[in-house]
Design an enzyme around this catalytic site. Structure first.
Site, PDB file in Angstrom:
ATOM      1  N   HIS A  90      -2.688  -3.167  -5.948  1.00  0.00           N
ATOM      2  CA  HIS A  90      -3.124  -2.713  -4.626  1.00  0.00           C
ATOM      3  C   HIS A  90      -4.643  -2.794  -4.509  1.00  0.00           C
ATOM      4  O   HIS A  90      -5.367  -2.050  -5.162  1.00  0.00           O
ATOM      5  CB  HIS A  90      -2.631  -1.272  -4.384  1.00  0.00           C
ATOM      6  CG  HIS A  90      -2.967  -0.756  -3.029  1.00  0.00           C
ATOM      7  ND1 HIS A  90      -3.272   0.557  -2.770  1.00  0.00           N
ATOM      8  CD2 HIS A  90      -3.056  -1.402  -1.828  1.00  0.00           C
ATOM      9  CE1 HIS A  90      -3.535   0.707  -1.488  1.00  0.00           C
ATOM     10  NE2 HIS A  90      -3.416  -0.472  -0.893  1.00  0.00           N
TER      11      HIS A  90
ATOM     12  N   ASN B 280      -3.862   6.146  -0.877  1.00  0.00           N
ATOM     13  CA  ASN B 280      -3.254   6.388   0.432  1.00  0.00           C
ATOM     14  C   ASN B 280      -2.557   7.742   0.525  1.00  0.00           C
ATOM     15  O   ASN B 280      -2.430   8.301   1.616  1.00  0.00           O
ATOM     16  CB  ASN B 280      -2.297   5.254   0.804  1.00  0.00           C
ATOM     17  CG  ASN B 280      -3.074   4.046   1.302  1.00  0.00           C
ATOM     18  OD1 ASN B 280      -4.204   4.196   1.785  1.00  0.00           O
ATOM     19  ND2 ASN B 280      -2.512   2.861   1.175  1.00  0.00           N
TER      20      ASN B 280
ATOM     21  N   GLU C  69      -5.479  -0.507  -7.672  1.00  0.00           N
ATOM     22  CA  GLU C  69      -4.432   0.334  -8.250  1.00  0.00           C
ATOM     23  C   GLU C  69      -3.389  -0.595  -8.881  1.00  0.00           C
ATOM     24  O   GLU C  69      -2.851  -1.472  -8.195  1.00  0.00           O
ATOM     25  CB  GLU C  69      -3.792   1.217  -7.177  1.00  0.00           C
ATOM     26  CG  GLU C  69      -4.751   2.286  -6.661  1.00  0.00           C
ATOM     27  CD  GLU C  69      -4.161   3.163  -5.557  1.00  0.00           C
ATOM     28  OE1 GLU C  69      -4.353   4.378  -5.595  1.00  0.00           O
ATOM     29  OE2 GLU C  69      -3.501   2.617  -4.642  1.00  0.00           O
TER      30      GLU C  69
ATOM     31  N   SER D 159       0.829  -1.206   0.000  1.00  0.00           N
ATOM     32  CA  SER D 159       0.000   0.000   0.000  1.00  0.00           C
ATOM     33  C   SER D 159       0.858   1.249   0.000  1.00  0.00           C
ATOM     34  O   SER D 159       0.361   2.339  -0.231  1.00  0.00           O
ATOM     35  CB  SER D 159      -0.905  -0.010   1.225  1.00  0.00           C
ATOM     36  OG  SER D 159      -0.165  -0.331   2.363  1.00  0.00           O
TER      37      SER D 159
HETATM   38  N1  3HC Z   1     -15.737  -8.944   3.522  1.00  0.00           N
HETATM   39  C1  3HC Z   1     -16.584  -9.233   2.523  1.00  0.00           C
HETATM   40  N2  3HC Z   1     -17.770  -8.629   2.374  1.00  0.00           N
HETATM   41  C2  3HC Z   1     -18.127  -7.721   3.289  1.00  0.00           C
HETATM   42  C3  3HC Z   1     -17.310  -7.380   4.381  1.00  0.00           C
HETATM   43  C4  3HC Z   1     -16.067  -8.054   4.479  1.00  0.00           C
HETATM   44  N3  3HC Z   1     -15.213  -7.782   5.476  1.00  0.00           N
HETATM   45  N4  3HC Z   1     -17.935  -6.440   5.107  1.00  0.00           N
HETATM   46  C5  3HC Z   1     -19.105  -6.204   4.509  1.00  0.00           C
HETATM   47  N5  3HC Z   1     -19.222  -6.960   3.402  1.00  0.00           N
HETATM   48  C6  3HC Z   1     -20.319  -6.973   2.447  1.00  0.00           C
HETATM   49  C7  3HC Z   1     -21.586  -7.429   3.100  1.00  0.00           C
HETATM   50  O1  3HC Z   1     -21.721  -8.845   3.027  1.00  0.00           O
HETATM   51  C8  3HC Z   1     -22.651  -6.711   2.296  1.00  0.00           C
HETATM   52  O2  3HC Z   1     -22.922  -7.400   1.094  1.00  0.00           O
HETATM   53  P1  3HC Z   1     -24.454  -7.500   0.546  1.00  0.00           P
HETATM   54  O3  3HC Z   1     -24.959  -6.091   0.498  1.00  0.00           O
HETATM   55  O4  3HC Z   1     -24.300  -8.117  -0.816  1.00  0.00           O
HETATM   56  O5  3HC Z   1     -25.163  -8.324   1.532  1.00  0.00           O
HETATM   57  C9  3HC Z   1     -21.983  -5.388   1.894  1.00  0.00           C
HETATM   58  O6  3HC Z   1     -20.564  -5.598   2.033  1.00  0.00           O
HETATM   59  C10 3HC Z   1     -22.402  -4.267   2.773  1.00  0.00           C
HETATM   60  O7  3HC Z   1     -22.141  -4.665   4.107  1.00  0.00           O
HETATM   61  P2  3HC Z   1     -23.013  -4.235   5.352  1.00  0.00           P
HETATM   62  O8  3HC Z   1     -24.431  -4.007   4.922  1.00  0.00           O
HETATM   63  O9  3HC Z   1     -22.767  -5.192   6.461  1.00  0.00           O
HETATM   64  O10 3HC Z   1     -22.347  -2.888   5.841  1.00  0.00           O
HETATM   65  P3  3HC Z   1     -22.159  -1.520   5.107  1.00  0.00           P
HETATM   66  O11 3HC Z   1     -23.260  -1.195   4.182  1.00  0.00           O
HETATM   67  O12 3HC Z   1     -21.818  -0.591   6.206  1.00  0.00           O
HETATM   68  O13 3HC Z   1     -20.845  -1.727   4.207  1.00  0.00           O
HETATM   69  C11 3HC Z   1     -18.520  -1.530   3.957  1.00  0.00           C
HETATM   70  C12 3HC Z   1     -19.639  -2.155   4.748  1.00  0.00           C
HETATM   71  C13 3HC Z   1     -18.571  -2.023   2.495  1.00  0.00           C
HETATM   72  C14 3HC Z   1     -17.237  -1.992   4.592  1.00  0.00           C
HETATM   73  C15 3HC Z   1     -18.708   0.041   3.958  1.00  0.00           C
HETATM   74  O14 3HC Z   1     -18.864   0.485   5.276  1.00  0.00           O
HETATM   75  C16 3HC Z   1     -17.542   0.779   3.339  1.00  0.00           C
HETATM   76  O15 3HC Z   1     -17.449   0.907   2.119  1.00  0.00           O
HETATM   77  N6  3HC Z   1     -16.631   1.277   4.206  1.00  0.00           N
HETATM   78  C17 3HC Z   1     -15.430   1.989   3.745  1.00  0.00           C
HETATM   79  C18 3HC Z   1     -14.369   0.967   3.438  1.00  0.00           C
HETATM   80  C19 3HC Z   1     -13.139   1.615   2.899  1.00  0.00           C
HETATM   81  O16 3HC Z   1     -12.966   2.838   2.811  1.00  0.00           O
HETATM   82  N7  3HC Z   1     -12.183   0.751   2.524  1.00  0.00           N
HETATM   83  C20 3HC Z   1     -10.875   1.208   2.028  1.00  0.00           C
HETATM   84  C21 3HC Z   1      -9.922   1.172   3.164  1.00  0.00           C
HETATM   85  S1  3HC Z   1      -8.340   1.755   2.680  1.00  0.00           S
HETATM   86  C22 3HC Z   1      -7.549   0.405   2.122  1.00  0.00           C
HETATM   87  O17 3HC Z   1      -8.010  -0.713   2.153  1.00  0.00           O
HETATM   88  C23 3HC Z   1      -6.166   0.653   1.589  1.00  0.00           C
HETATM   89  C24 3HC Z   1      -5.111   0.125   2.494  1.00  0.00           C
HETATM   90  O18 3HC Z   1      -3.884   0.212   1.820  1.00  0.00           O
HETATM   91  C25 3HC Z   1      -5.025   0.885   3.778  1.00  0.00           C
END
Ligand code: 3HC
Length: 293
Positions: free
Chosen positions: A140, A190, A152, A119
């Site tokens: 990524h 990031n 990415e 990342s």
């Molecule tokens: N793994 C797989 N699927 C997941 C999951 C997980 N850990 N968490 C949630 N889901 C799925 C659920 O099964 C659900 O699917 P469905 O609608 O088909 O049933 C869907 O995602 C939505 O989940 P929820 O209804 O339980 O919850 P939310 O609507 O709150 O969504 C979220 C959860 C998708 C995680 C949402 O909150 C989100 O987009 N959050 C922001 C995440 C983000 O910004 N990620 C990037 C982080 S930075 C990064 O990764 C880079 C690194 O280098 C640091």
């Protein structure tokens, strides 16, 4: 180059997500972990997420078994030798990544594309220790991998067009939206996300508002799915601490420096959701905000 079998090194949060996503897209996947216990935990997490999808009616039980049958676990990196693409998703530590790349470079045929899910580390540094820098690329992914649409695709100064295009098309074949990026620390996401998350911690340290207030502000004010503290706990405070350190080392700019509170939480092992406690305490449902006063 036809990719049929994909290797994944690491079955933690990201490695398990990449494994699941690739298997769902129809690839055979061999996932490697350092020891059987961690491997079993990662494979169990994949099964758990698929079972949840079955319970929600999004996947059938047969489809779930079909996906799981495409996944093979191993503790021996040499078992990845017949994969056309190997994606490394181990801890964000250059020494560990170099060791993995060195081993893969020896055991995989010279045509195999080696990708890193780093990342923030410099992809060229891992490429440079191999005998195939033209076949090394960054891929990524974002957490949770099965849900987040972006990948990415990182091109170093040595990555060949053939390798870049194959990696880009692979990301598309997973149903993702790839973007091509330069091998610059933090790439696009990031570079912008880390200062934002660190600024939230500094705002808390300065008493601008509470954890809940800041989270609510960014959720409701900007329409983000999670506020910064919920996201910090979700990404992992160890991961964020490491990325911030790497970015500060690279740019020497204050807004990448890990804030004191992040460092202390990291040192205490309060890593967010994965350890059960970070800015929120996950022992209750819903999680409770932690007080630092
Ligand atoms: N793994 C797989 N699927 C997941 C999951 C997980 N850990 N968490 C949630 N889901 C799925 C659920 O099964 C659900 O699917 P469905 O609608 O088909 O049933 C869907 O995602 C939505 O989940 P929820 O209804 O339980 O919850 P939310 O609507 O709150 O969504 C979220 C959860 C998708 C995680 C949402 O909150 C989100 O987009 N959050 C922001 C995440 C983000 O910004 N990620 C990037 C982080 S930075 C990064 O990764 C880079 C690194 O280098 C640091």
């Amino acid at each position: 180059m036809v990719i049929e079998k994909v290797g994944v090194v690491g079955c933690g949060l990201m490695g398990a997500g990449i494994t699941q996503t690739a298997a769902q897209a129809g690839y055979k996947v061999v996932v490697a972990e350092a020891n059987q216990e961690v491997l079993d935990k990662g494979l169990k997490n994949i099964r758990g997420l698929l079972e949840r999808a079955v319970a929600k009616g999004r996947t059938s039980k047969e489809e779930m078994e079909g996906i799981l049958s495409k996944i093979e676990g191993t503790t021996d990196l040499a078992q990845l030798k017949d994969c056309q693409l190997v994606i490394e998703a181990v801890v964000e530590d250059m020494a560990v990544k170099k060791k993995v790349f060195k081993t893969l470079d020896k055991s995989c045929p010279k045509e195999t594309i080696l990708a890193t899910n780093t990342s923030s580390l410099t992809v060229a540094e891992t490429a440079a220790i191999t005998l195939r820098p033209d076949r090394v690329v960054g891929l990524h992914f974002f957490n949770p991998v099965p849900v987040m649409k972006l990948v990415e695709v990182v091109r170093t100064i040595a990555t060949s067009d053939e390798t870049f295009n194959a990696a880009y098309e692979f990301a598309r074949s997973l149903g993702k939206e790839p973007i091509g990026v330069k091998d610059s620390c933090g790439f696009v996401v990031n570079l912008l996300l880390i200062p934002y998350l660190l600024s939230a911690i500094r705002a808390l340290e300065q008493g601008v508002a509470s954890i809940e207030g800041i989270d609510k502000g960014m959720k409701l004010g900007c329409g983000y799915p999670m506020g910064p503290f919920t996201l910090l706990d979700f990404v992992g405070l160890d991961t964020t601490y490491h990325i911030a350190g790497i970015m500060f080392e690279e740019f020497k700019e204050r807004h990448y420096a890990p804030p004191p509170l992040l460092k202390r939480l990291y040192l205490m092992g309060h890593l967010g959701r994965k350890s059960g406690r970070g800015f929120y305490d996950y022992s209750t449902d819903p999680p409770k905000v932690v007080s630092f006063s």
